[in-house]
Design an enzyme around this catalytic site. Structure first.
Site, mmCIF file in Angstrom:
data_model
loop_
_atom_site.group_PDB
_atom_site.id
_atom_site.type_symbol
_atom_site.label_atom_id
_atom_site.label_comp_id
_atom_site.label_asym_id
_atom_site.label_seq_id
_atom_site.Cartn_x
_atom_site.Cartn_y
_atom_site.Cartn_z
ATOM 1 N N GLU A 145 2.094 2.232 -20.322
ATOM 2 C CA GLU A 145 1.424 0.947 -20.120
ATOM 3 C C GLU A 145 2.381 -0.232 -20.147
ATOM 4 O OE1 GLU A 145 1.813 2.220 -23.011
ATOM 5 O OE2 GLU A 145 2.538 0.467 -24.078
ATOM 6 N N LYS A 167 -2.354 9.128 -27.629
ATOM 7 C CA LYS A 167 -1.212 9.629 -28.398
ATOM 8 C C LYS A 167 -1.703 10.549 -29.510
ATOM 9 C CE LYS A 167 1.913 5.671 -27.843
ATOM 10 N NZ LYS A 167 2.956 6.399 -27.125
ATOM 11 N N ARG A 182 5.280 -0.697 -18.799
ATOM 12 C CA ARG A 182 5.808 -1.043 -17.471
ATOM 13 C C ARG A 182 4.736 -1.707 -16.616
ATOM 14 N NH1 ARG A 182 7.260 5.161 -16.473
ATOM 15 N NH2 ARG A 182 7.341 4.990 -18.743
#
Ligand code: BES
Ligand code: MN
Ligand code: ZN
Length: 491
Positions: free
Chosen positions: A343, A271, A345
């Protein structure tokens, strides 16, 4: 600090309290029941209304000081003109925040004709508003310290019949406190192990069965999807199970499932640095599940509930999962990981499959799953999807009752094309658009055969700005949705 709540009857004019909170609707006429109070205040209440210093609007308030005996201060708060329970809950939240800021320590609350639902809302609201997170600050010197709001009594018509609603409000409030604290705690304190310990504490308090599985057990259970996320973290990932048995023996439980990412760096698909610290909140779904279990157990609801939390951190390292990796989930399906930042899911896939062994009557999961949900619905509406329209409607109604409004997004077949993979049964991301829906469609693959509803709380679990009635930070969502849903199904 927890607030000790109580109810009492009588004339608020005679209450010996440093602060009397009076909730009034839009364009109020001074209620007869407040005539004596108005007199004590030399007519200041009726004057404030007449001169329109106070008009009872949403988020309106006015603080008055007594010239003589009785309540030392009166705080008028407006409930607006909409739904009464909603208006009272919000007014109480604002009052709780103000009472805490004043440092009065204790207060009384008065509103006309409080229904049970309204009383519950008032208790929840006062607690929400007075909540603070101070435990990691060095305490102010004693002389400068303000007294936190620690005791409130609410005026009601019938004390005996109000006790149940009071207890329900306190149960929800205490559940929300747990949830908000966990979401606020940083990733170096609130670890998967910490969530497990919190679950054990809740279990001990209410005599519930708690099971915690680590990397070893999950490897044995072939949870290749969950474990892929946990590959680069030194902390042991945890699958946390709490069983609450308030219903008949053998009766199918409701399953509550939570995403518990104690930190989400994105992994190799890292990110951006800006605001990455917010990703400590990526366990808000799990925190909501734990808070709801505290509330449900306190309320002694006559139903069976199983809580399932999947917790880890999404980190980088030589061992980390990589884009292109293919893993096999516990249901046998293969997944191509195209973005390590999708991540949540991956974790929920194995947790949802695990839920099947309980043959649940319904499964509701909550997850801070997609940034796309924040784009689609903003910060005030929960994204709702699922595979059973009746249960979706039930969850939407529960959210409305609890003041956590959701909105359904479609799960049309056409979107499923977007998660097809060239090398595996599916991939873990879709296309640029419809990100909240493709995430839910991915989860649906693992919820097959169970009536299942998914709550995307990415925008609603944590306020990045001040909300007027509460400071920026965790909101307590989705505790009330969970509690209302379970309550609606209890005997
Ligand atoms: N935890 C995030 C979702 C999130 C992002 C919540 C921003 C709140 C604010 C989740 O794990 C995530 O990173 N999702 C990705 C999915 C994408 C890679 C398909 C996202 O939303 O960007
Ligand atoms: Mn992510
Ligand atoms: Zn995440």
């Amino acid at each position: 600090m927890s607030i000790a709540f109580d109810v009492r009857a009588g004339d608020p004019a005679r209450a010996a309290t440093p602060l009397l909170i009076v909730a009034l609707p839009s364009e109020p006429a001074l209620p007869r029941a407040l005539a004596a109070l108005d007199k004590r205040y030399d007519g200041a209440l009726s004057r404030a209304i007449r001169r329109k210093d106070f008009q009872g609007g949403k988020d309106e308030s006015l603080l008055l000081f007594a010239p003589g005996a009785g309540p030392e201060r009166v705080l008028l708060v407006g409930t607006g003109s909409g739904d009464a329970v909603k208006g009272l809950t919000r007014a109480a939240t604002l009052a709780g925040r103000k009472a805490n800021a004043l440092g009065v320590g204790s207060a009384a609350f008065w509103a006309a004709d409080l229904s049970d639902a309204a009383l519950e809302g008032v208790v929840v609201g006062l607690s929400l508003g007075a909540w603070e997170f101070k435990e990691l600050h060095t305490p102010a010197p004693a002389a400068k310290r303000k007294k936190p709001l620690s005791g409130v009594f609410v005026f009601v018509g019938d004390v005996r019949s109000a006790k149940t609603a009071l207890a329900a409000g306190v149960a929800v409030a205490e559940g929300q406190r747990i949830t908000r604290r966990l979401a606020m705690l940083p990733g170096n304190i609130c670890t998967p192990e910490y969530l497990a310990r919190t679950a054990r504490d809740i279990g001990k308090r209410h005599r519930l069965t708690v099971k915690v599985f680590g990397r070893r057990e999950m490897t044995r259970m072939k949870m290749g999807s969950f474990l892929a996320v946990a590959q680069a973290t030194t902390q042991d990932p945890k699958l946390i199970v709490i069983e609450y048995k308030g219903g008949r023996r053998g009766e199918a439980p409701v399953a509550l499932v939570g995403k518990g990412l104690c930190f989400d760096s994105g992994g190799i698909s890292i990110k951006p640095a800006a605001s990455m610290e917010l990703m400590k909140f990526d366990m808000s779904g799990a925190a909501g599940v734990l808070g709801a279990m505290e509330a449900i157990a306190r309320m002694k609801l006559r139903i069976n509930v199983v809580a399932l939390v999947g917790s880890t951190t999404n980190m980088l390292g030589g061992e980390a999962m990589k884009p292109g990796d293919v893993v096999r989930a516990s249901n046998g399906k293969t997944i191509e990981i195209q973005n390590t930042d999708a991540e949540g899911r991956l974790v929920l896939a194995d947790v949802l499959h695990y839920a099947k062994r309980y043959k649940p009557q319904a499964v509701v999961d909550a997850a801070t799953l997609t940034g796309a949900c924040v784009v689609a619905l903003g910060t005030t509406t929960v994204g709702v999807m699922g595979n059973d329209q009746a249960v979706i409607d039930e969850v939407l109604a529960a959210g409305r009752r609890g003041g956590e409004v959701g909105w359904q997004l479609p799960m049309f077949e056409e979107y499923k094309e977007l998660i097809k993979s060239d090398v595996a049964d599916m991939r873990n991301i879709g296309w640029r658009g419809a990100g909240t829906i493709t995430a839910a469609l991915f989860l649906a693959e693992f919820a097959e055969g169970m009536p299942w509803v998914h709550l995307d709380v990415a925008g609603t679990a944590y306020a990045e700005g001040d909300l007027v009635v509460m400071p920026k930070g965790p909101t307590g969502t989705p505790v009330r949705t969970f509690v209302e849903f379970v309550r609606g199904r209890a005997r």
